[in-house]
Design an enzyme around this catalytic site. Structure first.
Site, PDB file in Angstrom:
ATOM      1  N   ASP A 251      12.669  51.617 110.387  1.00  0.00           N
ATOM      2  CA  ASP A 251      12.828  50.291 109.807  1.00  0.00           C
ATOM      3  C   ASP A 251      13.306  50.425 108.366  1.00  0.00           C
ATOM      4  O   ASP A 251      12.512  50.645 107.452  1.00  0.00           O
ATOM      5  CB  ASP A 251      11.486  49.535 109.860  1.00  0.00           C
ATOM      6  N   LYS A 258      14.946  47.579 102.361  1.00  0.00           N
ATOM      7  CA  LYS A 258      13.708  47.910 101.663  1.00  0.00           C
ATOM      8  C   LYS A 258      14.020  48.707 100.395  1.00  0.00           C
ATOM      9  O   LYS A 258      14.947  49.520 100.406  1.00  0.00           O
ATOM     10  CB  LYS A 258      12.817  48.787 102.565  1.00  0.00           C
ATOM     11  N   ASP A 328      14.080  42.084 107.382  1.00  0.00           N
ATOM     12  CA  ASP A 328      12.987  43.058 107.399  1.00  0.00           C
ATOM     13  C   ASP A 328      11.786  42.546 108.207  1.00  0.00           C
ATOM     14  O   ASP A 328      10.866  43.295 108.507  1.00  0.00           O
ATOM     15  CB  ASP A 328      12.571  43.390 105.960  1.00  0.00           C
ATOM     16  N   ARG A 332       8.625  41.227 114.673  1.00  0.00           N
ATOM     17  CA  ARG A 332       8.241  40.016 115.412  1.00  0.00           C
ATOM     18  C   ARG A 332       9.358  39.553 116.343  1.00  0.00           C
ATOM     19  O   ARG A 332       9.099  38.900 117.350  1.00  0.00           O
ATOM     20  CB  ARG A 332       7.827  38.935 114.403  1.00  0.00           C
TER      21      ARG A 332
HETATM   22  N1  BES Z   1       7.343  47.493 109.362  1.00  0.00           N
HETATM   23  C1  BES Z   1       7.123  46.529 108.352  1.00  0.00           C
HETATM   24  C2  BES Z   1       5.636  46.323 108.045  1.00  0.00           C
HETATM   25  C3  BES Z   1       4.901  47.476 107.424  1.00  0.00           C
HETATM   26  C4  BES Z   1       4.760  47.540 106.053  1.00  0.00           C
HETATM   27  C5  BES Z   1       4.291  48.424 108.197  1.00  0.00           C
HETATM   28  C6  BES Z   1       4.045  48.582 105.494  1.00  0.00           C
HETATM   29  C7  BES Z   1       3.590  49.459 107.630  1.00  0.00           C
HETATM   30  C8  BES Z   1       3.450  49.538 106.268  1.00  0.00           C
HETATM   31  C9  BES Z   1       7.691  45.177 108.780  1.00  0.00           C
HETATM   32  O1  BES Z   1       8.798  45.221 109.606  1.00  0.00           O
HETATM   33  C10 BES Z   1       8.105  44.490 107.534  1.00  0.00           C
HETATM   34  O2  BES Z   1       8.957  44.971 106.866  1.00  0.00           O
HETATM   35  N2  BES Z   1       7.441  43.372 107.247  1.00  0.00           N
HETATM   36  C11 BES Z   1       7.703  42.637 106.063  1.00  0.00           C
HETATM   37  C12 BES Z   1       7.694  41.179 106.436  1.00  0.00           C
HETATM   38  C13 BES Z   1       8.225  40.281 105.359  1.00  0.00           C
HETATM   39  C14 BES Z   1       9.703  40.476 105.175  1.00  0.00           C
HETATM   40  C15 BES Z   1       7.935  38.837 105.758  1.00  0.00           C
HETATM   41  C16 BES Z   1       6.585  42.941 105.066  1.00  0.00           C
HETATM   42  O3  BES Z   1       5.437  43.134 105.481  1.00  0.00           O
HETATM   43  O4  BES Z   1       6.878  43.013 103.878  1.00  0.00           O
HETATM   44 ZN    ZN Z   2       8.976  46.912 110.817  1.00  0.00          ZN
HETATM   45 ZN    ZN Z   3      10.651  45.355 108.553  1.00  0.00          ZN
END
Ligand code: BES
Ligand code: ZN
Ligand code: ZN
Length: 491
Positions: A251, A258, A328, A332
């Protein structure tokens, strides 16, 4: 490493080294024969503290209590210390607590976890001198237990602990080696080894299932996506269960890229999918009387000229449209389509999803705790009880009517991110809720394992990196609902 139960007292078992636990710093217990030596070595008997007395062929370890969590941790520490010696054959006694089964399982798991290291990519491999552990049936507090029963507990917990280590290995594997195709191949090998059914859909198959959200996430990757549907079907199952796993083999965040320091460790974004494989591995080896389906959405989230974009509107398998405002928040999207697939194809009695879904869940509960969410209080309660009995931590996060409104979209049925920065674990779960049909609302449980699935520093009996979160608690919950079902039938 083989672990066995022996009917003999400890003194009659010959071994290279004996593990002796000091419980609650009680050096007066008659099993502690080397009080003076331990004192001169400065050993205080603190939790997980070890002291090797080579001339006595004993290795002492401290445990704060006979609680299974302390025992699991102490035995992991003891095994780690024993690995530094040349001892090949260890012996120990039983350290039973309130529930004998639980403590035998904790001792066994502790030792299997204590023997775990991820050294696949190291030229110099770590040492695993311990080949055999004999556990005498003799108990620290003279409790008695049937040897066959004890052997059964050892055997089943070795199966679960090995399935956990299998998940750790999958998750720890670097992203260029564990691509979506490779993850699907791992599922196929598991199916061959354990006699499971396995369907793998490629891009065309995923398209044919109208999974527009999943496909959009995968589009910019050079590695094509895979949907895996594994199933274990024993005869006359008591329940039919669907497990859905987020399998982001990488990811990067996509176009909503990111920052560099947040991108490292994102090989772990496949941990939900890997947990699903590990759970099915354990269930099939334990031959539990439940039908279990594992549905895994495996893909990368990358950047490129054909990447999906903020402002895009996607159409999921159930026909709902999704406004993208952040690429990101991709997990979901993949899960939405996989959850629809699971309900349509499996029609399960329970529907559980496992995902490293949100950083917000880690902020809310800390790194070591899984976020539990769903509409059914009794289901959440029974699962969290099982988790704590299995030595895993969960925290229940509550939905409410106001949170729902935060993911409304002006141009589509739902938006993939919330309009506020708070409660992100819950708004992600409420996004998933849009893809749960009415009849499944109370059968669904969402587990956000973003914290415990992968922790960069070692914690307790877990080494740095992947922990295999989800396996032990789910197996325990399965055992719990099976037991309850049989009880209800007999009454
Ligand atoms: N894979 C990440 C979530 C994650 C963050 C897992 C840290 C493990 C450690 C997910 O896909 C993501 O990036 N989520 C974002 C959502 C936001 C853009 C609403 C997040 O948590 O920042
Ligand atoms: Zn993710
Ligand atoms: Zn993500």
């Amino acid at each position: 490493m083989q672990i066995e139960i022996s009917q003999k007292p400890r003194s009659e078992i010959s071994a290279d080294l004996e593990i002796v636990c000091v419980i609650a710093k009680d050096f007066d217990h008659h099993w502690i024969e080397d009080r003076d030596l331990l004192e001169s070595a400065g050993f205080e008997g603190a939790q997980d503290e070890t002291c090797l007395l080579p001339e006595k062929k004993r290795l002492y370890v401290g445990s704060d209590s006979l609680h299974h969590d302390d025992i699991r941790s102490a035995f992991a520490a003891a095994l780690r210390a024993a690995r530094k010696t040349k001892a090949e054959h260890l012996k120990t006694g039983l350290y039973l607590g309130k529930c004998s089964a639980q403590n035998i399982k904790a001792m066994t798991e502790g030792m299997v976890f204590g023997d775990y290291d991820y050294d696949e990519y190291k030229t110099e491999k770590s040492k695993h001198p311990v080949k055999r552990v004999t556990i005498s049936i003799e108990d620290f507090n003279s409790k008695s237990i049937d040897a066959d029963k004890a052997s059964g507990y050892v055997e089943s917990s070795v199966t679960v602990a090995r399935a956990t280590n299998y998940v750790r290995n999958l998750v720890n594997t670097p992203p260029d080696d564990m691509t979506p195709e490779m993850l699907a191949l791992k599922a196929v090998s598991l199916a061959e080894e354990n006699g499971l059914d396995c369907i793998v859909l490629d891009e065309k198959g995923i398209e044919a299932e109208n999974m527009g959200a999943f496909l959009a996430v995968s589009r910019a990757s050079d590695h094509p996506p895979r949907l895996v549907h594994l199933s274990y079907r024993p005869q006359n199952p008591l329940y039919k269960i669907a497990l859905v796993g987020k399998g982001l083999t990488y990811d990067s965040g996509g176009l909503s890229l990111k920052p560099a320091e947040y991108m490292v460790t994102m090989k772990s974004d496949k941990a939900g999918a890997c947990a699903v494989l590990g759970i099915i591995k354990a269930v099939s080896e334990l031959k539990l009387p439940i039908e279990v389906h594992g549905i895994v959405g495996a893909t990368e989230n990358m950047i490129g000229g054909n990447a999906y974009k903020p402002d895009d509107v996607l159409r999921a398998k159930n026909g709902k449209t999704i406004e993208i405002r952040n690429t990101d928040a991709e997990g979901r999207l993949v899960l939405a389509d996989c959850l629809c697939y699971a309900q349509e194809k499996v029609e399960p009695d329970y529907l559980l999803d496992f995902a490293t879904l949100t950083g917000a869940c880690v902020v809310a509960l800390g790194e070591y705790t899984t976020g539990l969410m769903g509409h059914d209080r009794a289901l959440k309660h029974s699962f969290s009880k099982a988790a704590s009995n299995a030595g895993e931590l969960t925290g229940t996060l509550p939905f409410n009517r106001y949170l729902k409104k935060l993911i409304k979209s002006d141009i589509a049925d739902v938006c993939n991110i919330s309009s506020t920065r708070y409660g992100g674990a819950l708004t992600a779960a409420l996004f998933l809720d849009h893809f749960i049909e009415k009849e499944y609302k109370h059968k669904w449980l969402h587990l956000d394992i973003a914290g415990p699935a992968y922790v960069e520093k070692a914690w307790g009996y877990n080494q740095a990196g992947a922990s295999g979160a989800g396996v032990r608690m789910t197996i325990k919950w399965f055992e719990q609902i099976i037991k309850q079902n049989l009880k209800d039938k007999n009454s």
